[in-house]
Design a protein around this motif. Sequence first.
Motif, short mmCIF file in Angstrom:
data_model
loop_
_atom_site.label_atom_id
_atom_site.label_comp_id
_atom_site.label_asym_id
_atom_site.label_seq_id
_atom_site.Cartn_x
_atom_site.Cartn_y
_atom_site.Cartn_z
N THR A 1 -6.43 4.83 14.88
CA THR A 1 -6.60 3.89 13.78
C THR A 1 -7.40 4.52 12.64
N PHE B 1 0.82 -1.21 0.00
CA PHE B 1 0.00 0.00 0.00
C PHE B 1 0.85 1.26 0.00
N TRP C 1 -12.26 -0.07 5.50
CA TRP C 1 -10.86 -0.22 5.12
C TRP C 1 -9.96 0.67 5.98
N THR C 2 -10.46 1.89 6.22
CA THR C 2 -9.73 2.83 7.06
C THR C 2 -9.35 2.20 8.40
N ALA C 3 -10.31 1.49 8.99
CA ALA C 3 -10.06 0.93 10.31
C ALA C 3 -8.96 -0.12 10.27
N VAL C 4 -9.08 -1.08 9.35
CA VAL C 4 -8.09 -2.15 9.34
C VAL C 4 -6.72 -1.66 8.87
N HIS C 5 -6.74 -0.79 7.88
CA HIS C 5 -5.47 -0.27 7.36
C HIS C 5 -4.74 0.54 8.42
N GLY C 6 -5.49 1.38 9.11
CA GLY C 6 -4.87 2.18 10.15
C GLY C 6 -4.34 1.31 11.28
N PHE C 7 -5.09 0.32 11.63
CA PHE C 7 -4.67 -0.55 12.72
C PHE C 7 -3.37 -1.26 12.39
N GLY D 1 -5.45 5.37 9.20
CA GLY D 1 -5.86 4.58 8.06
C GLY D 1 -6.39 5.44 6.94
N GLY E 1 -1.12 -0.46 10.21
CA GLY E 1 -0.02 0.49 10.11
C GLY E 1 0.53 0.89 11.46
N LEU E 2 -0.34 1.19 12.38
CA LEU E 2 0.12 1.63 13.70
C LEU E 2 0.81 0.50 14.46
N MET F 1 -14.91 3.45 5.41
CA MET F 1 -14.93 3.25 6.86
C MET F 1 -14.29 1.93 7.25
#
Lengths: 194, 194
Positions: free
Chosen positions: B157, A110, A156-162, B161, A164-165, A154
């Motif tokens: 997150t 990504f 994708w944002t959650a899983v991608h952010g998680f 994300g 990444g962090l 919504m």
Amino acid sequence: MAKQADRPADVRRALLDAALRLIETLPEDKMSLRACARLAGVSHAAPAHYFPTRAALISAVLAHAFNQLTEAMIRARDAAGDDPFDRLKAIGLAYVGFGLAHPALYTMLFSSTYLQVPDGEMAEAGNHCGNVLGESVAATPRPGGMTITAGIAMAWTAVHGFVGLVCNGMILLDEPPIAAAERVLEQQRSAFGG
Amino acid sequence: MAKQADRPADVRRALLDAALRLIETLPEDKMSLRACARLAGVSHAAPAHYFPTRAALISAVLAHAFNQLTEAMIRARDAAGDDPFDRLKAIGLAYVGFGLAHPALYTMLFSSTYLQVPDGEMAEAGNHCGNVLGESVAATPRPGGMTITAGIAMAWTAVHGFVGLVCNGMILLDEPPIAAAERVLEQQRSAFGG
DNA sequence: ATACTCAGCTTGACGCTGTCAAGCCAAAGG
DNA sequence: CCTTTGGCTTGACAGCGTCAAGCTGAGTAT
């Protein structure tokens, strides 16, 4: 360098394997074509015969990784029950699981640098992966005013952010990562129809 | 190379400015020490006098960027009303705004490679930034069973994300990015006390 | 005014990188 | 047995980060 007899049977495959090993082993972006060639037992210029540039080799590795991610998502979805949000959540957890298991690959998947490689089978693999998520969002009831696009954003944002962090150690969790991910995803149930 | 008279007054500052320009201009990680030196009007080895390694120079640039992000978050929070979640949401929107405005910097801020630079003022800047978020989460009422850590994970997150996906063009939005971000964040109000 | 010191930058070098051009060599075809 | 040719090797080039050594000019001491 290596006489024909010493060369691997399938040079292309050997290069892909070597690249994968180095990407997962070395820090960040330190994988080099020459190191791949050494690991694969061929000369430093052999990679150019199969991949026009370094980015193209990496892109090929990432295409394969994308397909593995997609398969994991599909497996998880199909193993989940009939409830649409449960299926969506299963996809999310598989996604997180893949990201945590392969942080280096995930980051590159990504990063937009390798997606733009021309002739990339990676872009196609990425689209396929995105479609699996999109279909699942489309199949999940959403409150009025929430478009499919917004639903995808919504979820994708959650899983991608998680991923990444956690991968970069930015966040300290007080529970196992997957449990925390489940909590974050479960919280979205109310945002959808559930 | 350049005689003393041609050199910039503040070489260190000139190098930092050049590095920032190149980071924001060039793709991904292509910024080179030698290009910085050329842009700053000094010899190729001058950077070594101020920064032990390339990563250290980048880390210094990122420390400054982190502080700018923190300030933007604080300004947004203070400009928001009294409602705790509104304040938290304002922080999130400022965070997203910064990320979208400085995609290259943002990516590096959270890439873990440069945070680990020894003697890094970057790590301190990053902690300060995280604390601003943490305090705001702590000040926001949370449902029973949701620890502060879990609240931070949820809030961070989402914004992290979102920025990552939009910056890398992974997602197609049907509204302006900031509006989409607001929608994603607003949806979290119910997850908190609101 | 002259000599000395020394911080701050330059010059030069090393091994590494990605990529391009040219050459070699074994297997295939006549 | 000779020729062709695909697939790899060899060699070269410029650019990279980093290290070692040298220069230079401003400041200080005499």
